[in-house]
Motif scaffolding. Structure first.
Motif, mmCIF file in Angstrom:
data_model
loop_
_atom_site.group_PDB
_atom_site.id
_atom_site.type_symbol
_atom_site.label_atom_id
_atom_site.label_comp_id
_atom_site.label_asym_id
_atom_site.label_seq_id
_atom_site.Cartn_x
_atom_site.Cartn_y
_atom_site.Cartn_z
ATOM 1 N N GLY A 28 77.686 61.444 13.747
ATOM 2 C CA GLY A 28 78.566 59.604 14.015
ATOM 3 C C GLY A 28 78.660 59.832 15.157
ATOM 4 O O GLY A 28 79.854 58.364 15.129
ATOM 5 N N GLY A 29 79.419 60.010 16.481
ATOM 6 C CA GLY A 29 80.298 59.588 17.186
ATOM 7 C C GLY A 29 80.591 60.657 17.727
ATOM 8 O O GLY A 29 81.776 60.775 17.260
ATOM 9 N N ILE A 30 80.801 60.861 19.582
ATOM 10 C CA ILE A 30 81.906 62.523 19.883
ATOM 11 C C ILE A 30 82.383 61.696 21.213
ATOM 12 O O ILE A 30 81.387 61.145 21.478
ATOM 13 N N THR A 31 83.214 62.193 21.489
ATOM 14 C CA THR A 31 83.903 61.806 21.982
ATOM 15 C C THR A 31 83.836 62.131 22.885
ATOM 16 O O THR A 31 84.897 63.590 23.155
ATOM 17 N N VAL A 32 83.526 62.283 24.477
ATOM 18 C CA VAL A 32 83.970 63.705 25.674
ATOM 19 C C VAL A 32 84.949 62.663 27.223
ATOM 20 O O VAL A 32 84.702 61.966 27.345
ATOM 21 N N LEU A 33 86.192 64.086 27.038
ATOM 22 C CA LEU A 33 86.875 63.442 28.029
ATOM 23 C C LEU A 33 86.472 64.440 28.869
ATOM 24 O O LEU A 33 87.108 65.844 29.300
ATOM 25 N N GLN A 34 85.711 64.514 30.418
ATOM 26 C CA GLN A 34 85.554 65.300 31.334
ATOM 27 C C GLN A 34 86.778 64.791 32.823
ATOM 28 O O GLN A 34 86.255 63.440 32.949
ATOM 29 N N THR A 35 87.373 66.096 32.799
ATOM 30 C CA THR A 35 87.933 65.682 34.361
ATOM 31 C C THR A 35 88.325 66.695 35.255
ATOM 32 O O THR A 35 87.656 68.066 35.125
ATOM 33 N N HIS A 36 89.346 66.443 35.830
ATOM 34 C CA HIS A 36 88.919 67.674 36.983
ATOM 35 C C HIS A 36 90.556 67.399 37.657
ATOM 36 O O HIS A 36 90.859 66.292 38.570
ATOM 37 N N MET A 37 91.647 68.081 37.189
ATOM 38 C CA MET A 37 92.490 68.018 37.696
ATOM 39 C C MET A 37 92.735 68.498 38.960
ATOM 40 O O MET A 37 92.667 69.252 40.153
ATOM 41 N N GLU A 90 94.400 65.491 45.648
ATOM 42 C CA GLU A 90 93.559 64.408 46.101
ATOM 43 C C GLU A 90 92.746 63.690 44.218
ATOM 44 O O GLU A 90 93.893 63.890 43.557
ATOM 45 N N THR A 91 92.547 62.269 44.959
ATOM 46 C CA THR A 91 92.477 61.333 43.921
ATOM 47 C C THR A 91 91.470 61.765 42.957
ATOM 48 O O THR A 91 90.553 62.384 43.256
ATOM 49 N N ARG A 92 92.280 62.262 41.614
ATOM 50 C CA ARG A 92 91.552 62.689 40.363
ATOM 51 C C ARG A 92 91.393 61.160 39.489
ATOM 52 O O ARG A 92 91.558 60.008 39.681
ATOM 53 N N SER A 93 90.369 61.143 38.624
ATOM 54 C CA SER A 93 89.681 60.558 37.007
ATOM 55 C C SER A 93 89.707 61.318 36.179
ATOM 56 O O SER A 93 89.005 62.510 36.127
ATOM 57 N N ILE A 94 89.293 60.353 35.226
ATOM 58 C CA ILE A 94 88.503 61.012 34.021
ATOM 59 C C ILE A 94 88.074 60.283 33.516
ATOM 60 O O ILE A 94 87.981 59.245 33.135
ATOM 61 N N THR A 95 86.368 61.009 33.211
ATOM 62 C CA THR A 95 85.840 59.784 32.382
ATOM 63 C C THR A 95 85.394 60.597 30.928
ATOM 64 O O THR A 95 85.019 61.617 30.422
ATOM 65 N N LYS A 96 85.222 59.273 30.027
ATOM 66 C CA LYS A 96 85.177 59.038 28.669
ATOM 67 C C LYS A 96 83.609 58.789 28.140
ATOM 68 O O LYS A 96 83.537 57.492 28.946
ATOM 69 N N VAL A 97 83.102 59.573 27.760
ATOM 70 C CA VAL A 97 82.027 59.107 27.480
ATOM 71 C C VAL A 97 81.729 59.126 25.933
ATOM 72 O O VAL A 97 81.936 60.498 25.681
ATOM 73 N N LYS A 98 81.220 58.230 25.244
ATOM 74 C CA LYS A 98 80.686 58.179 23.394
ATOM 75 C C LYS A 98 79.459 58.288 23.687
ATOM 76 O O LYS A 98 79.020 58.030 24.291
ATOM 77 N N PHE A 99 79.030 59.520 22.641
ATOM 78 C CA PHE A 99 77.391 59.735 22.336
ATOM 79 C C PHE A 99 76.931 59.646 20.290
ATOM 80 O O PHE A 99 78.432 59.821 20.544
ATOM 81 N N ASP A 100 76.011 59.035 20.932
ATOM 82 C CA ASP A 100 75.912 58.991 19.645
ATOM 83 C C ASP A 100 74.745 60.188 18.914
ATOM 84 O O ASP A 100 73.920 60.125 19.239
ATOM 85 N N VAL A 101 76.079 60.770 18.612
ATOM 86 C CA VAL A 101 75.868 62.240 17.828
ATOM 87 C C VAL A 101 76.357 63.135 16.753
ATOM 88 O O VAL A 101 77.591 62.752 17.318
ATOM 89 N N ALA A 139 81.141 63.559 36.120
ATOM 90 C CA ALA A 139 80.121 62.929 35.367
ATOM 91 C C ALA A 139 79.515 64.279 34.177
ATOM 92 O O ALA A 139 80.704 64.953 33.809
ATOM 93 N N VAL A 140 78.939 63.339 32.642
ATOM 94 C CA VAL A 140 78.824 64.046 32.150
ATOM 95 C C VAL A 140 77.314 63.342 31.487
ATOM 96 O O VAL A 140 76.331 62.183 31.819
ATOM 97 N N ILE A 141 76.351 64.512 31.924
ATOM 98 C CA ILE A 141 74.856 64.543 30.986
ATOM 99 C C ILE A 141 74.821 64.728 29.468
ATOM 100 O O ILE A 141 75.522 65.868 29.388
ATOM 101 N N SER A 142 73.875 64.089 28.784
ATOM 102 C CA SER A 142 73.485 65.275 27.404
ATOM 103 C C SER A 142 72.471 64.495 27.055
ATOM 104 O O SER A 142 71.819 63.648 27.614
ATOM 105 N N LYS A 143 71.594 65.099 26.570
ATOM 106 C CA LYS A 143 70.878 64.685 24.968
ATOM 107 C C LYS A 143 70.631 63.307 24.373
ATOM 108 O O LYS A 143 69.499 62.972 23.757
#
Length: 201
Positions: free
Chosen positions: A139-148, A126-137, A98-102
């Motif tokens: 001009g727009g920053i994308t965060v990739l959060q993963t667990h290999m 274990e089955t894994r994934s990448i969470t991809k979230v773009k935030f309004d800060v 997950a990703v949480i943000s101001k």
């Protein structure tokens, strides 16, 4: 503009002050996880080993929502990696990152990491994934959060999916997570070719 970020494997908010004879946690304490995040006070926080239980008994059954509401990082997205089913139906849960943000979310998606076709290593898979979230800060920053994964083949699959994701993103991007590999691993060098390693600052 400076943005403070953190990444945190919350281990499903397990409380290790109460354990069984095998050392397994008997309860959870999401409030302690929230305390740590509030103390560091990031603008964006990536989370690993996050649970979203099927039951709706208490607010912390949805750990992403609970942490977003109790840390001041009120915008959050949960990225499911897998569903875990138990004999006790009240324990069934979705599990992932997950990703949480101001800052408000512009877009979000989950990128699955393929399981290795051949599982021939002496490792926990274990089955894994990448969470991809773009935030309004900024001009727009994308965060990739993963667990290999722990297996070499899992790490390679994760790295390939991260590279694909990076190649598809326009604008600034932050890669965070629990990589389960050492900084000297050649896979990290592949990622360094695409990104600046903040650990080198």
């Amino acid at each position: 503009m400076k943005i403070k970020v953190m990444t945190y494997n919350i281990a499903s908010c397990r409380n290790y002050e109460q354990v069984d004879e095998k050392g397994a946690s008997l309860s959870s304490k999401p409030e302690r996880v929230a305390d740590v995040i509030r103390e560091i006070s990031p603008d964006i926080c990536g989370l690993n080993e996050v649970c979203r239980f099927d039951r709706n008994e208490v607010p912390s059954d949805n750990q992403t929502l609970y942490l977003a509401e109790n840390t001041g990082l009120s915008h959050g997205f949960f990225g499911k990696a897998k569903h875990m089913t138990y004999a006790n139906e009240t324990s069934n849960k979705d599990y992932g990152n997950a990703v949480i943000s101001k800052h408000p979310i512009i877009s979000s998606e989950v990128i699955p990491i393929p399981d290795p076709e051949i599982k021939d290593e002496n490792a926990y898979y274990e089955t894994r994934s990448i969470t991809k979230v773009k935030f309004d800060v900024a001009g727009g920053i994308t965060v990739l959060q993963t667990h290999m994964g722990l297996a070499i083949a899992e790490s390679k699959n994760a790295t390939l999916e991260i590279i694909k994701a990076l190649d598809s993103i326009d604008g600034p991007v932050i890669l965070m997570g629990d990589f389960n590999i050492r900084p000297s691993n050649p896979l990290v060098d592949i990622l360094r070719e695409k990104l600046f390693d903040t650990a080198l600052i």
